[in-house]
Enzyme design. Structure first.
Site, PDB file in Angstrom:
ATOM      1  N   GLU A 180      34.889  67.628  -2.969  1.00  0.00           N
ATOM      2  CA  GLU A 180      34.843  68.156  -4.348  1.00  0.00           C
ATOM      3  C   GLU A 180      33.854  68.886  -4.886  1.00  0.00           C
ATOM      4  OE1 GLU A 180      36.003  65.107  -3.220  1.00  0.00           O
ATOM      5  OE2 GLU A 180      37.863  64.631  -3.794  1.00  0.00           O
ATOM      6  N   PHE A 240      42.155  50.568  -8.905  1.00  0.00           N
ATOM      7  CA  PHE A 240      41.985  51.287  -7.705  1.00  0.00           C
ATOM      8  C   PHE A 240      41.511  52.813  -8.011  1.00  0.00           C
ATOM      9  CE2 PHE A 240      43.459  54.067  -4.021  1.00  0.00           C
ATOM     10  CZ  PHE A 240      42.219  53.764  -3.088  1.00  0.00           C
ATOM     11  N   GLN A 241      40.484  53.345  -7.648  1.00  0.00           N
ATOM     12  CA  GLN A 241      40.099  54.655  -7.727  1.00  0.00           C
ATOM     13  C   GLN A 241      39.989  55.034  -9.194  1.00  0.00           C
ATOM     14  OE1 GLN A 241      42.219  57.309  -5.128  1.00  0.00           O
ATOM     15  NE2 GLN A 241      40.633  57.081  -3.759  1.00  0.00           N
ATOM     16  N   LYS A 254      47.868  59.466 -14.873  1.00  0.00           N
ATOM     17  CA  LYS A 254      49.053  59.812 -14.131  1.00  0.00           C
ATOM     18  C   LYS A 254      50.480  59.515 -14.855  1.00  0.00           C
ATOM     19  CE  LYS A 254      50.596  58.770  -9.440  1.00  0.00           C
ATOM     20  NZ  LYS A 254      50.179  57.822  -8.128  1.00  0.00           N
ATOM     21  N   MET A 294      10.737  74.735   1.351  1.00  0.00           N
ATOM     22  CA  MET A 294       9.906  74.671  -0.168  1.00  0.00           C
ATOM     23  C   MET A 294       9.092  73.413  -0.248  1.00  0.00           C
ATOM     24  SD  MET A 294       9.261  76.684  -2.519  1.00  0.00           S
ATOM     25  CE  MET A 294      10.061  77.873  -2.998  1.00  0.00           C
TER      26      MET A 294
END
Lengths: 162, 560
Positions: free
Chosen positions: B50, B112-113, B162, B475
């Site tokens: 993502e 969940f999630q 949802k 760097m």
């Protein structure tokens, strides 16, 4: 009003969406200001809430922070206000142990002097209510300290413009 | 006719002109993925992580000027976006990101999630929404696009439960944006603009500092007209690069820590600084109390909070750079600042001799990053979109690329997100398929988002990738070298066989070790129809100069 020159009152009008308090306090935290007090309430306009925030910090940094508060989409208007521009009050409730007879008359005398309202008297304690500016509440609290304070709570500053 | 919340979301996106979505499906966003099948106008690009979706959307947004759109699932899908959101927030990139959320009856129950997306993203977005009712989604999308791409652009998050994706309601199209607290000022105050014009007309040593705001407001031609009419030198910030053609005689280089010597030093000699859409951040100003004390500063920015944030400003102008310049131009007198412009040449020559020549035209030793970058840039006739990752590769790319037209240079400037380059390059190519796109990354940053190589293959994108491999986190190593007595701590990096890896993904690749092979290898990459990776073995312990060390002033740059 309070004599502490490092205290600023910021009044913020916001759209009353869930999460606004979180965003405002988050931004203030990010600039590492400590909130001395914060009050929120509905206003004369439906859907608009008003925050009165008392913060400690110099004028310039408070100004910068106020500008950043405008980045919050729900913020409709901000005014940083000086003490001379506003009428500010807070309310405190204090529960003092008045079970000892020898203290009772002194406590009542002091309360009278501060024009404190007696809310409840019980054999063991008395509850007082005091409205005023921060200094007045601080002073009353100082006077009560020599007795046993069982609970002390104050609302934080709320203010209207003159 | 009633539609599901998911369908209304798709319809609303199409109404906003969306044609590409960068995303990754999962449980809590499945109704939307199901609806997507009915709306083929919405091209979905399946990323591999993502974070890649967020950076790709940033790349897309920055080359098209349209908000980039991300679609992810709840919980880890949304939290993986956070770095990209913070990046877009700092660099003012318009994004609209939609995440699935667990059903509303489960919210707050550690389902969940489940993650508190509105809470987590509050500090990394311009605005966010939790939508748990299908009748609210159309309005949220409309507002999100308005917020993302007006005022100071930024990311907007929509967390969509949802159950609200499944539920049906009427789709109402013509909604009004209702944001009483959001009214960005675009037109500058005329009195202030007049004062600015007077200062500019009086000035003997004016200097324009062009920032990202010039590109965002599409004010490149106005910038050029101002510079030409009043004969004012133009210096660019990292994000201001490509707002003026590099070849223009008034272009004097890049500002900042690893910018060019002349514009940095001359900042402390100018009498008027005209800051256009920049933040005066610490990498540009160096030590603040030694920054341009002698100059009157005019600062144009669309965000009032930016003005006076870092430097004290004589003439603040809140407004859109393009609009302000349009109002300013008629008040500006023709001028000639030949002598002042010539003063820049001295420092330009000094940097040319001591740094640029050494970096771009070495005869011996290992290949230097600068020769690769300038070879790519000139092979592409300064017309490619160059996407730099973060670190030495980024500073070298910014320093040694040349640009002829706007929106040709992308990098993560504010947040400095390693791993930005590859996915951002994907987004840039999707947004501007007709332009040549080069992604330039170090071996460290490349490995951070290397999985997006597969996105390139699946989408058949013709991007060219240059990995500048010095087996170091360059760097950080440079700073340990210069400021930590060369005590190297966790900067040496073993790298995999990038050629095999690239071929494993299905991208043609070759390794370049010798200076003499540079031009031909870059030529082969350019000619190849499809993605191509070049790995360059570069000098291991090279430092980027000039450098303005932390705490130094703009006129205290080190050339070595």
């Amino acid at each position: 009003m309070t004599k502490d020159s490092n205290l600023s009152t910021i009044i913020v009008w916001v759209q009353n969406n869930p999460g606004v308090l979180f965003k405002l306090s988050g931004l203030i935290r990010r600039r590492r200001f400590n909130i001395e007090s914060l009050t929120v309430s509905h206003t004369e306009k439906p859907g608009i809430s008003r925050f009165t925030i008392l913060v400690r910090g110099n004028k310039k940094t408070v100004e910068k922070m106020s500008k950043q508060l405008y980045r919050i989409v729900e913020v409709v208007k901000i005014r940083e206000s000086y003490d001379k521009e506003i009428v500010a009050r807070e309310l405190c409730l204090i529960k003092v142990d008045t079970s000892k007879k020898e203290d009772r008359s002194d406590i009542m005398e002091t309360a009278k002097h501060f024009r404190v309202k007696v809310v409840q008297i019980k054999p063991k304690y008395t509850i007082f209510e005091l409205t005023g500016n921060e200094d007045k509440i601080d002073a009353f609290y100082e006077n009560m300290k020599k007795y046993r304070i069982m609970e002390f709570v104050r609302t934080g500053r709320t203010a209207v413009f003159k | 006719m009633k539609h599901t919340g998911a369908e209304i979301l798709c319809k609303s996106l199409i109404l906003e002109g969306v044609d590409v979505i960068f995303g990754y499906p999962g449980g809590a966003i499945m109704p939307v993925y199901d609806a997507l099948l009915k709306y083929p106008k919405l091209r979905h690009i399946l990323v591999r992580h993502e974070q890649g979706a967020a950076h790709a959307a940033e790349g897309y947004a920055r080359v098209t000027g349209k908000p980039g759109v991300c679609l992810v699932t709840s919980g880890p899908g949304a939290t993986n976006l956070i770095t990209g959101l913070a990046d877009a927030m700092m660099d003012c990139v318009p994004l609209v990101c939609i995440s699935g959320q667990v059903s509303s009856e489960l919210i707050g129950n550690d389902a969940f999630q489940e993650a508190d997306v509105v809470g987590i993203t509050s500090m990394a977005t311009k605005h966010n929404y939790l939508i748990d009712n299908p009748s609210e989604i159309a309005k949220a999308v409309k507002e999100a696009f308005h917020l993302a791409n007006t005022g100071k652009p930024g990311p907007v998050m929509i967390d969509f439960t949802k159950d609200a994706q499944f539920a049906k309601t009427e789709y109402i199209k013509n909604l009004e944006v209702d944001l009483p607290g959001y009214k960005p000022v675009t037109k500058g105050n005329f009195f202030q603009i007049k004062k600015a014009a007077e200062e500019i007309n009086k000035s003997k040593r004016p200097l324009i500092l062009a920032g990202h705001g010039v590109l965002i407001s599409k004010a490149s031609s106005e910038l050029l007209s101002l510079s030409q009419k009043a004969d004012i030198p133009v210096a660019c910030t990292l994000h201001g690069l490509s707002s003026i053609p590099n070849a223009h005689k008034n272009y004097v280089g890049m500002l900042g820590m690893h910018g060019n010597l002349a514009p940095n030093v001359m900042t402390n000699k100018a009498d008027v600084l005209i800051g256009l859409g920049l933040r005066f951040d610490d990498r540009v100003t160096g030590k603040l109390d030694k920054y341009a004390r002698q100059a009157k500063i005019i600062h144009v920015d669309i965000d009032p909070a930016e003005i006076g944030k870092n430097v004290d400003v004589e003439i603040p102008i809140v407004g859109d750079v393009k609009s302000v310049l349009e109002d300013l131009m008629p008040l500006i007198n023709y001028a000639n600042h030949k002598d002042w412009l010539e003063e820049f040449d001295k420092y330009k020559k000094e940097e040319e001799e001591k740094v640029i020549k050494v970096e771009t035209k070495p005869r011996t030793g290992k290949i230097k990053m600068a020769e690769i970058v300038s070879c790519i840039s000139s092979s592409a006739k300064s017309d490619a979109i160059i996407v730099a990752d973060v670190g030495q590769n980024q500073m070298i790319t910014a320093r040694y690329s040349t640009f002829l037209r706007p929106n040709s240079f992308l990098t993560s400037g504010g947040l400095g997100t390693m791993g930005f380059g590859l996915p951002a390059g994907i987004g840039a190519k999707v947004g501007r398929p007709e332009r040549e796109v080069w992604i330039i990354a170090g071996d460290g940053g490349f490995q951070m988002t290397i999985q997006e190589m597969m996105t390139i293959v699946q989408e058949n994108l013709n991007v060219k990738i240059a990995v500048l491999n010095n087996n170091f986190l360059g760097m950080v190593r440079q700073w340990q070298d210069l400021f930590f007595e060369k005590k190297y701590s966790q900067v040496h990096m073993q790298t995999p066989d990038f050629i095999k890896i690239s071929e494993g993904f299905g991208i043609k690749a070759e390794k370049v070790k010798e200076r003499k092979d540079l031009i031909n290898a870059i030529g082969r990459a350019r000619k190849h129809k499809g993605a191509y990776l070049l790995e360059f073995e570069v000098e291991m312990e090279a430092n980027v100069f000039p450098i303005m060390p932390t705490g130094a002033a703009v006129d205290e740059m080190r050339l070595e």
